[in-house]
Design an enzyme around this catalytic site. Structure first.
Site, PDB file in Angstrom:
ATOM      1  N   ASN A 105      -1.859  51.881  68.692  1.00  0.00           N
ATOM      2  CA  ASN A 105      -1.403  50.578  69.185  1.00  0.00           C
ATOM      3  C   ASN A 105      -2.457  49.924  70.078  1.00  0.00           C
ATOM      4  O   ASN A 105      -3.066  48.919  69.746  1.00  0.00           O
ATOM      5  CB  ASN A 105      -0.078  50.764  69.924  1.00  0.00           C
ATOM      6  CG  ASN A 105       0.585  49.464  70.363  1.00  0.00           C
ATOM      7  OD1 ASN A 105       1.805  49.409  70.496  1.00  0.00           O
ATOM      8  ND2 ASN A 105      -0.148  48.388  70.578  1.00  0.00           N
ATOM      9  N   SER A 106      -2.715  50.581  71.229  1.00  0.00           N
ATOM     10  CA  SER A 106      -3.568  49.943  72.245  1.00  0.00           C
ATOM     11  C   SER A 106      -4.972  49.653  71.733  1.00  0.00           C
ATOM     12  O   SER A 106      -5.582  48.649  72.141  1.00  0.00           O
ATOM     13  CB  SER A 106      -3.653  50.847  73.484  1.00  0.00           C
ATOM     14  OG  SER A 106      -2.366  51.110  73.995  1.00  0.00           O
ATOM     15  N   GLY A 164      -3.662  58.070  71.736  1.00  0.00           N
ATOM     16  CA  GLY A 164      -4.975  58.452  72.248  1.00  0.00           C
ATOM     17  C   GLY A 164      -6.144  57.937  71.437  1.00  0.00           C
ATOM     18  O   GLY A 164      -7.289  58.037  71.865  1.00  0.00           O
ATOM     19  N   LYS A 198      11.244  57.090  65.887  1.00  0.00           N
ATOM     20  CA  LYS A 198      10.104  57.761  66.516  1.00  0.00           C
ATOM     21  C   LYS A 198      10.617  58.335  67.831  1.00  0.00           C
ATOM     22  O   LYS A 198      10.911  57.595  68.777  1.00  0.00           O
ATOM     23  CB  LYS A 198       8.947  56.792  66.763  1.00  0.00           C
ATOM     24  CG  LYS A 198       7.753  57.467  67.424  1.00  0.00           C
ATOM     25  CD  LYS A 198       6.693  56.471  67.847  1.00  0.00           C
ATOM     26  CE  LYS A 198       5.639  57.182  68.685  1.00  0.00           C
ATOM     27  NZ  LYS A 198       4.682  56.239  69.291  1.00  0.00           N
ATOM     28  N   GLY A 220      -2.331  55.610  75.219  1.00  0.00           N
ATOM     29  CA  GLY A 220      -3.041  54.477  75.807  1.00  0.00           C
ATOM     30  C   GLY A 220      -4.374  54.823  76.434  1.00  0.00           C
ATOM     31  O   GLY A 220      -5.031  53.948  76.997  1.00  0.00           O
TER      32      GLY A 220
END
Lengths: 72, 268
Positions: B214-215, B193, B104, B165
């Site tokens: 992720n977040s 996002g 990535k 994030g």
């Protein structure tokens, strides 16, 4: 041991001296790393695992170790 | 899996359209349970400077165990890189440590927005493709920049939905739709996002092939439950895309076929 028989290198930000002729493989072992658990770079360039034995460290070299971690 | 239909990257078949990041979880146990709940095709990982005696408290082991259990592949990133040269060197280290050609590619050009640097990103992508990597570039939604990355040999594009994030969702749906329309054969993944399952569902409804987040899971009140919510939303979005949403109209159309009027005269 006089100064000409030693090299000063930077290991993850810390200045250390080693005997002239020290290889990257020796430094990895000296730090206690399992050789397959870290990746290595000298002066910002990747040094593959199989090249560490032949990679002689020079005066002022900057050595960095990388390990796996979480990531997004 | 669950009607999502498999998809391929570089000849590798992937069963889920959920790609999950592994950072920011409160414990290895929660991370592991979240991966089990998400059942992602891919789990992203990173690299850090190793200091003697510095332990990771079991997070990396948890990733390996959970990824193996759900059949997910690992996708290392080049987070923190500011130049193509840095990213290329880190990618080679990732390949050695994780034993995968997949990378990535992140090359950030602005510290406030963490926006990718399009020039450095393209330079790095070209080099890494030549070095045999399967490059997953984290990019913006700029159409021309995306075309250049495809031309460089990237098999997939990962435009941001919003800054990393931020959890703001798809800030520019028009640009993302345009990418989908102008690059109909490209594999497109919204990366970064996404803050809520509805954002992920919308990306899939727009025809995106997958989402990476992720977040939104790691920072949820209950990450494991949120992972499950995202898994269901992504499935719903994909099925909706395949089903074909009705066309939007600017006027009302009665859904009940009552004829011209029920009792009184027609209202005009």
């Amino acid at each position: 041991m006089d100064e000409t028989s030693q090299v000063a290198i930077e290991l993850n930000g810390e200045i250390r001296t080693f005997p002239l002729g020290t290889t990257l493989a020796i430094v990895v072992a000296e730090r206690g790393y399992d050789p397959i658990s870290v990746a290595t770079a000298i002066n910002g360039s990747f040094v593959a695992r199989h090249m560490r034995q032949a990679c002689m460290l020079g005066q002022g070299d900057v050595v960095v170790f990388f390990a796996p971690m979480v990531g997004g | 899996m669950d009607g999502q239909n498999t998809w391929c990257i570089a000849g590798v078949e992937l069963a889920s359209r959920f790609l999950l990041g592994s950072a920011g979880y409160p414990s290895p146990k929660v991370l592991m349970e979240s991966i089990h709940a998400a059942r992602p095709a891919v789990v992203t990982v990173g690299l850090k400077r190793a200091f003697a005696g510095g332990a990771d408290n079991g997070f990396v082991d948890a990733i390996h165990q959970a990824a193996l259990a759900v059949g997910a592949r690992l996708l290392p990133n080049t987070a923190g890189c500011r130049t193509a040269r840095e990213a290329v060197q880190l990618a080679h280290m990732a390949r050695e440590l994780y034993g995968t050609d997949w990378i990535k590619l992140e090359v950030v050009g602005d510290d406030y927005t963490l926006q990718p640097d399009p020039s450095e990103l393209l330079d790095a992508a070209r080099t890494l493709v030549a070095d045999g990597f399967v490059v997953w570039p984290y990019c913006t939604d700029d159409l021309v920049g995306c075309r250049r990355l495809l031309d460089a040999g990237c098999p997939v594009l990962m435009p941001w939905g919003a800054p990393i994030g931020s959890g703001q969702g798809l800030l520019n749906p028009w640009a993302l739709r345009t990418l989908r329309e102008r690059l109909p054969d490209a594999t497109l993944i919204v990366d970064a996002g996404i803050g809520a399952p509805s954002h992920a569902a919308l990306a899939l409804e727009m025809g995106y092939d997958a989402v990476l987040l992720n977040s939104a899971v790691a920072h949820a009140g209950d990450p494991v439950a949120m992972a499950e919510a995202f898994r269901l939303a992504i499935l719903a979005g994909r099925v909706a895309w395949k089903a074909g949403a009705m066309a939007r109209q600017d006027f009302a159309v009665p859904s009940t076929p009552t004829g011209d009027y029920a009792l009184g005269p027609r209202i005009s």
